[in-house]
Write a protein that holds these residues in place. Structure first.
Motif, PDB file in Angstrom:
ATOM      1  N   MET A 141       0.773  -1.289   0.001  1.00  0.00           N
ATOM      2  CA  MET A 141      -0.154   0.232   0.522  1.00  0.00           C
ATOM      3  C   MET A 141       0.997   1.156  -0.049  1.00  0.00           C
ATOM      4  SD  MET A 141      -3.075   0.996   0.141  1.00  0.00           S
ATOM      5  CE  MET A 141      -4.548   1.000   1.010  1.00  0.00           C
ATOM      6  N   ASN A 142       1.952   1.617   0.844  1.00  0.00           N
ATOM      7  CA  ASN A 142       3.126   2.117   0.424  1.00  0.00           C
ATOM      8  C   ASN A 142       3.612   2.815  -0.325  1.00  0.00           C
ATOM      9  OD1 ASN A 142       2.645   3.602   3.407  1.00  0.00           O
ATOM     10  ND2 ASN A 142       3.918   1.080   4.253  1.00  0.00           N
ATOM     11  N   GLU A 143       3.914   1.841  -1.252  1.00  0.00           N
ATOM     12  CA  GLU A 143       4.077   2.214  -3.051  1.00  0.00           C
ATOM     13  C   GLU A 143       2.675   3.222  -3.385  1.00  0.00           C
ATOM     14  OE1 GLU A 143       2.400  -0.821  -2.456  1.00  0.00           O
ATOM     15  OE2 GLU A 143       4.254  -1.746  -1.402  1.00  0.00           O
ATOM     16  N   ILE A 144       1.817   3.696  -3.204  1.00  0.00           N
ATOM     17  CA  ILE A 144       1.176   4.578  -4.231  1.00  0.00           C
ATOM     18  C   ILE A 144       1.277   5.519  -3.184  1.00  0.00           C
ATOM     19  CG2 ILE A 144      -0.295   3.006  -4.595  1.00  0.00           C
ATOM     20  CD1 ILE A 144      -2.720   3.956  -2.516  1.00  0.00           C
ATOM     21  N   LEU A 145       2.066   5.804  -1.901  1.00  0.00           N
ATOM     22  CA  LEU A 145       2.354   7.166  -1.653  1.00  0.00           C
ATOM     23  C   LEU A 145       3.146   8.600  -1.792  1.00  0.00           C
ATOM     24  CD1 LEU A 145       2.874   6.179   2.627  1.00  0.00           C
ATOM     25  CD2 LEU A 145       0.461   6.987   1.609  1.00  0.00           C
ATOM     26  N   GLU A 146       2.964   9.711  -2.668  1.00  0.00           N
ATOM     27  CA  GLU A 146       3.126  10.589  -3.296  1.00  0.00           C
ATOM     28  C   GLU A 146       3.468  11.945  -1.634  1.00  0.00           C
ATOM     29  OE1 GLU A 146       1.215  11.780  -6.764  1.00  0.00           O
ATOM     30  OE2 GLU A 146       1.205   9.471  -7.446  1.00  0.00           O
ATOM     31  N   PRO A 147       4.278  12.902  -2.693  1.00  0.00           N
ATOM     32  CA  PRO A 147       4.168  13.804  -1.922  1.00  0.00           C
ATOM     33  C   PRO A 147       3.482  14.708  -1.851  1.00  0.00           C
ATOM     34  CG  PRO A 147       6.309  13.815  -2.963  1.00  0.00           C
ATOM     35  CD  PRO A 147       5.211  12.184  -3.289  1.00  0.00           C
ATOM     36  N   GLY A 148       2.729  15.161  -0.341  1.00  0.00           N
ATOM     37  CA  GLY A 148       1.694  16.185  -0.348  1.00  0.00           C
ATOM     38  C   GLY A 148      -0.103  14.834   0.324  1.00  0.00           C
ATOM     39  N   MET A 149       0.720  13.453  -0.070  1.00  0.00           N
ATOM     40  CA  MET A 149      -0.730  12.775   0.694  1.00  0.00           C
ATOM     41  C   MET A 149      -1.082  12.988   2.304  1.00  0.00           C
ATOM     42  SD  MET A 149      -1.005   9.774  -1.554  1.00  0.00           S
ATOM     43  CE  MET A 149      -1.072   9.498  -2.891  1.00  0.00           C
ATOM     44  N   ILE A 150      -2.581  12.833   2.895  1.00  0.00           N
ATOM     45  CA  ILE A 150      -2.514  12.783   4.118  1.00  0.00           C
ATOM     46  C   ILE A 150      -2.429  11.593   4.548  1.00  0.00           C
ATOM     47  CG2 ILE A 150      -3.297  14.343   6.168  1.00  0.00           C
ATOM     48  CD1 ILE A 150      -2.395  15.914   4.321  1.00  0.00           C
ATOM     49  N   VAL A 151      -2.195  11.560   5.913  1.00  0.00           N
ATOM     50  CA  VAL A 151      -1.352   9.767   6.136  1.00  0.00           C
ATOM     51  C   VAL A 151      -1.851  10.062   7.834  1.00  0.00           C
ATOM     52  CG1 VAL A 151      -0.477   8.932   3.919  1.00  0.00           C
ATOM     53  CG2 VAL A 151       0.853  10.285   6.533  1.00  0.00           C
ATOM     54  N   ARG A 152      -2.351   8.476   8.171  1.00  0.00           N
ATOM     55  CA  ARG A 152      -2.019   8.658   9.564  1.00  0.00           C
ATOM     56  C   ARG A 152      -0.987   7.325   9.770  1.00  0.00           C
ATOM     57  NH1 ARG A 152      -6.126  10.263  13.125  1.00  0.00           N
ATOM     58  NH2 ARG A 152      -7.544  11.013  11.516  1.00  0.00           N
ATOM     59  N   HIS A 153      -0.220   7.181  10.390  1.00  0.00           N
ATOM     60  CA  HIS A 153       0.243   6.016  11.352  1.00  0.00           C
ATOM     61  C   HIS A 153      -0.733   5.475  12.011  1.00  0.00           C
ATOM     62  CE1 HIS A 153       3.242   3.663  13.426  1.00  0.00           C
ATOM     63  NE2 HIS A 153       4.465   3.901  13.123  1.00  0.00           N
ATOM     64  N   PRO A 154      -0.961   3.976  11.946  1.00  0.00           N
ATOM     65  CA  PRO A 154      -1.796   3.385  12.682  1.00  0.00           C
ATOM     66  C   PRO A 154      -1.138   3.068  13.903  1.00  0.00           C
ATOM     67  CG  PRO A 154      -0.618   1.746  11.050  1.00  0.00           C
ATOM     68  CD  PRO A 154      -0.438   2.955  10.502  1.00  0.00           C
ATOM     69  N   GLY A 155      -0.314   2.906  13.776  1.00  0.00           N
ATOM     70  CA  GLY A 155       0.049   2.301  15.367  1.00  0.00           C
ATOM     71  C   GLY A 155       0.767   3.748  16.385  1.00  0.00           C
ATOM     72  N   ALA A 156       0.253   5.011  16.045  1.00  0.00           N
ATOM     73  CA  ALA A 156       0.490   6.322  16.819  1.00  0.00           C
ATOM     74  C   ALA A 156      -0.326   7.788  16.851  1.00  0.00           C
ATOM     75  CB  ALA A 156       2.360   6.724  16.352  1.00  0.00           C
ATOM     76  N   PRO A 157      -1.873   7.055  16.647  1.00  0.00           N
ATOM     77  CA  PRO A 157      -2.909   7.643  16.212  1.00  0.00           C
ATOM     78  C   PRO A 157      -3.120   9.586  16.491  1.00  0.00           C
ATOM     79  CG  PRO A 157      -3.870   6.060  17.879  1.00  0.00           C
ATOM     80  CD  PRO A 157      -1.876   6.045  17.446  1.00  0.00           C
ATOM     81  N   GLU A 158      -1.722   9.341  18.124  1.00  0.00           N
ATOM     82  CA  GLU A 158      -2.075  10.777  18.677  1.00  0.00           C
ATOM     83  C   GLU A 158      -0.744  11.414  18.309  1.00  0.00           C
ATOM     84  OE1 GLU A 158       1.601   7.960  20.247  1.00  0.00           O
ATOM     85  OE2 GLU A 158      -1.235   7.459  19.419  1.00  0.00           O
TER      86      GLU A 158
END
Length: 59
Positions: A1-18
């Motif tokens: 899934m990370n292969e489609i990440l591009e600069p500017g995308m908004i993401v969340r770290h599943p292990g650190a939602p804080e």
């Protein structure tokens, strides 16, 4: 899934939602640099963490 990440995308770290919603700064191979409002710039190992894509914003 990370292969489609591009600069500017908004993401969340599943292990650190804080950390809040972060903006992808770059992805070089499996190294993903994300700027999170609560903890600043973080370099994520894409082999170990599948970031959750929230929005496809552009820079």
């Amino acid at each position: 899934m990370n292969e489609i990440l591009e600069p500017g995308m908004i993401v969340r770290h599943p292990g650190a939602p804080e950390w809040g919603e972060g903006q992808v700064q770059s992805r070089i191979g499996d190294r993903i640099t994300v700027m999170f409002p609560e903890v600043g710039k973080q370099v994520i190992d894409g082999r170990r963490v599948a970031l959750q894509i929230l929005r496809f914003n552009s820079m």
